[in-house]
Design a protein around this motif. Structure first.
Motif, PDB file in Angstrom:
ATOM      1  N   ARG A   2      76.048  28.552 -15.356  1.00 54.92           N
ATOM      2  CA  ARG A   2      77.165  27.614 -15.495  1.00 54.92           C
ATOM      3  C   ARG A   2      78.054  27.557 -14.261  1.00 54.92           C
ATOM      4  NH1 ARG A   2      80.660  31.059 -20.003  1.00 54.92           N
ATOM      5  NH2 ARG A   2      80.421  33.086 -18.981  1.00 54.92           N
ATOM      6  N   ASP A   3      78.323  28.712 -13.621  1.00 53.57           N
ATOM      7  CA  ASP A   3      79.202  28.694 -12.454  1.00 53.57           C
ATOM      8  C   ASP A   3      78.539  27.987 -11.276  1.00 53.57           C
ATOM      9  OD1 ASP A   3      81.316  30.034 -13.715  1.00 53.57           O
ATOM     10  OD2 ASP A   3      80.446  31.995 -13.277  1.00 53.57           O
ATOM     11  N   ALA A   4      77.269  28.273 -11.036  1.00 52.01           N
ATOM     12  CA  ALA A   4      76.546  27.605  -9.944  1.00 52.01           C
ATOM     13  C   ALA A   4      76.420  26.110 -10.217  1.00 52.01           C
ATOM     14  CB  ALA A   4      75.175  28.238  -9.765  1.00 52.01           C
ATOM     15  N   ASP A   5      76.156  25.751 -11.464  1.00 48.10           N
ATOM     16  CA  ASP A   5      76.016  24.335 -11.810  1.00 48.10           C
ATOM     17  C   ASP A   5      77.354  23.608 -11.685  1.00 48.10           C
ATOM     18  OD1 ASP A   5      73.372  24.832 -12.326  1.00 48.10           O
ATOM     19  OD2 ASP A   5      73.595  24.972 -14.494  1.00 48.10           O
ATOM     20  N   ARG A   6      78.443  24.282 -12.044  1.00 49.19           N
ATOM     21  CA  ARG A   6      79.762  23.666 -11.894  1.00 49.19           C
ATOM     22  C   ARG A   6      80.073  23.450 -10.418  1.00 49.19           C
ATOM     23  NH1 ARG A   6      82.647  27.461 -13.108  1.00 49.19           N
ATOM     24  NH2 ARG A   6      82.524  27.407 -15.381  1.00 49.19           N
ATOM     25  N   ARG A   7      79.729  24.426  -9.567  1.00 50.97           N
ATOM     26  CA  ARG A   7      79.968  24.256  -8.130  1.00 50.97           C
ATOM     27  C   ARG A   7      79.171  23.074  -7.588  1.00 50.97           C
ATOM     28  NH1 ARG A   7      79.830  29.998  -8.149  1.00 50.97           N
ATOM     29  NH2 ARG A   7      77.620  30.001  -7.574  1.00 50.97           N
ATOM     30  N   GLU A   8      77.968  22.918  -8.092  1.00 48.72           N
ATOM     31  CA  GLU A   8      77.121  21.825  -7.618  1.00 48.72           C
ATOM     32  C   GLU A   8      77.671  20.464  -8.031  1.00 48.72           C
ATOM     33  OE1 GLU A   8      72.400  20.542  -7.909  1.00 48.72           O
ATOM     34  OE2 GLU A   8      73.057  22.524  -8.588  1.00 48.72           O
TER      35      GLU A   8
END
Length: 380
Positions: free
Chosen positions: A247-253
Motif C-alpha cells: 500500500r505505501d509503495a502503491d500510494r507513492r506511485e
C-alpha cells in the motif's frame, strides 16, 4: 436523484460519464483501469450471478477481505438485489472472527484467499456459498460451494434490471465483538450514507478529478461514510493497492488527492517520514529545521517546499494530497503539528457510533432496523 441508493448512483455515473475512470487497481505490478460504463456492466453480471445462487431481498453478503475492487462490486450487486453487505476485518484475531461468523451463520460469503475461505467454511452454516478472489491453495478443493470470482462472471450476463434497493433500506451492516464477547451491530441506510457523502463533497469541494486511495478494509463506518459514499456522490476515481503490504509503495506511485485514515494510519506514515530526517545537530538537520520554520520567509518557504517538504511528502505518497481525512480517535497535537510543517492539514471527520448489542440467544439471527420491535430476521 430518483432512487437514492448505491446502485442508482452507479447507474447515474454510467449514463453521465461512461468514459471516465471509476476504479483503478493494481495486479501483478500493473495498474488496471475500469471506466464507469464497464464497472456498471460488471456489477450487472454479478447481480445475475448472485441471483442464480439464490441471493435475494433481505439477504446478507459477508465480506472477509482486505480492500479490493471485487468486494466493492459484490457489495453493490448484493444491494442491487435488495440485500446488505457486511464487511468483516480479516486482520481480527481468529477467535474473534470465528465468533462473528458463528453468530452470523452467513449463507453467502466473499473471501479473499485460502485462509479466509477456510475460516468461512469452518464457522458458517452448512451449504454456505463462498465466492473467493485468489485461487492459490484452492485448486484442488473439493467443496462444490466454492466459486472463483472470475468464473462467476464468465457464467453471468449483464442483463439490465432495475435495482430492488430502496433508500430507506440498510446498505451495510458492521459487526464487532465487545469486551464482554457480545456481538454488536451498526446498520447504515443508503440515504444516510449518501447524504453524509454529499456533505463531505460540499465541505471539502470534492470533484470528479479526485484520486482517492482505498488502503484499509471497509469494516469501519468512517470508510463507508467518507470514502465509498463520496466516491459515488462525486463520481471520482477510487484506487486499490495490490495488497496490504504494497500500500505505501502503491500510494507513492499514485500520489492520491484524497486519503482516509485512522490515527494508526497517520502515526505509521509519520514514522516513515521521521525515519528519513537527518540528525538534528548535523548540517543537513539544521537546514531542515531552518526550512520548516513556521515563521519562514519567502526564501525559506521556497527552499523548504522544493528541497524538504516535497521530498518528504513523496516518502508517504502525499505529493499531491489535498484532502487528508482522519476518522476515529484524534491524533496527538505533536503529530498534527508535524504534518502541518509539511503543509499537510489533516481534517477530522467522524460521527458517534451507534452500536447495538445483539441478544446472545439469537445465534443465527440478528435484528434489522426494519424489524426491531417486530421480531428478528435471519442473516442469510
Amino acid at each position: 436523484m430518483a432512487g437514492n441508493t448505491f446502485p442508482h448512483w452507479l447507474t447515474h455515473h454510467s449514463a453521465t460519464q461512461p468514459g471516465r475512470v471509476a476504479l483503478r487497481h493494481k495486479q501483478l505490478g500493473i495498474w488496471h483501469e475500469q471506466r464507469w460504463k464497464d464497472l456498471h456492466s460488471e456489477v450487472l453480471q454479478l447481480v445475475d450471478a448472485l441471483h442464480k445462487l439464490g441471493f435475494g431481498r433481505g439477504d446478507t453478503l459477508v465480506l472477509l477481505t482486505h480492500p479490493r475492487r471485487e468486494a466493492l462490486l459484490l457489495s453493490i450487486a448484493a444491494q442491487w438485489l435488495g440485500g446488505i453487505a457486511a464487511p468483516l476485518d480479516p486482520s481480527l484475531e481468529d477467535d474473534m472472527l470465528a465468533l462473528l461468523l458463528t453468530h452470523l451463520a452467513p449463507a453467502f460469503v466473499f473471501a479473499e484467499g485460502q485462509q479466509q475461505v477456510e475460516q468461512a467454511l469452518a464457522s458458517s452454516q452448512p451449504g454456505v456459498q463462498v465466492i473467493y478472489a485468489e485461487a492459490r491453495g484452492l485448486e484442488g478443493h473439493a467443496r462444490t460451494a466454492l466459486r472463483q470470482y472470475r468464473a462467476l462472471l464468465s457464467g453471468a450476463s449483464a442483463v439490465p434490471r432495475a435495482p430492488v434497493a430502496e433508500a430507506e433500506q440498510s446498505a451495510f451492516a458492521l459487526y464487532r465483538v465487545n469486551g464482554g464477547r457480545h456481538v454488536q451491530v451498526e446498520h447504515f441506510r443508503h440515504d444516510e450514507l449518501l447524504e453524509e457523502g454529499r456533505q463531505l463533497v460540499v465541505a471539502e469541494r470534492l470533484g470528479r478529478h479526485e484520486e482517492a486511495f482505498a488502503a484499509r478494509v471497509f469494516a469501519t463506518s468512517g470508510h463507508l461514510r467518507y470514502l465509498l459514499s463520496p466516491w459515488l456522490t462525486a463520481g471520482f476515481t477510487l484506487n486499490f493497492p495490490e495488497n496490504i503490504l504494497t500500500r505505501d509503495a502503491d500510494r507513492r506511485e499514485l500520489g492520491p488527492t484524497l486519503v482516509v485514515g485512522t490515527r494508526d494510519t497517520y502515526q505509521r506514515l509519520e514514522s516513515l517520514v521521521r525515519a528519513r530526517l537527518p540528525l538534528p545537530d548535523s548540517l543537513l538537520g539544521r537546514f531542515v529545521t531552518y526550512a520548516l520554520r513556521p515563521d519562514a520567509s519567502i526564501l525559506q518557504r521556497f527552499l523548504g517546499y522544493w528541497l524538504v517538504k516535497r521530498p518528504l511528502r513523496d516518502v508517504i505518497g502525499f505529493s499531491r494530497i489535498r484532502v487528508p481525512l482522519l476518522i476515529g480517535p484524534a491524533l496527538p497535537q505533536e503529530s498534527l503539528q508535524f504534518f502541518r510543517s509539511l503543509d499537510i492539514h489533516i481534517h477530522t471527520w467522524d460521527k458517534v457510533a451507534n452500536w447495538r448489542t445483539l441478544p446472545t440467544t439469537t445465534i443465527r439471527q440478528v435484528p434489522s432496523p426494519e424489524s426491531v420491535g417486530d421480531g428478528i430476521k435471519r442473516v442469510s
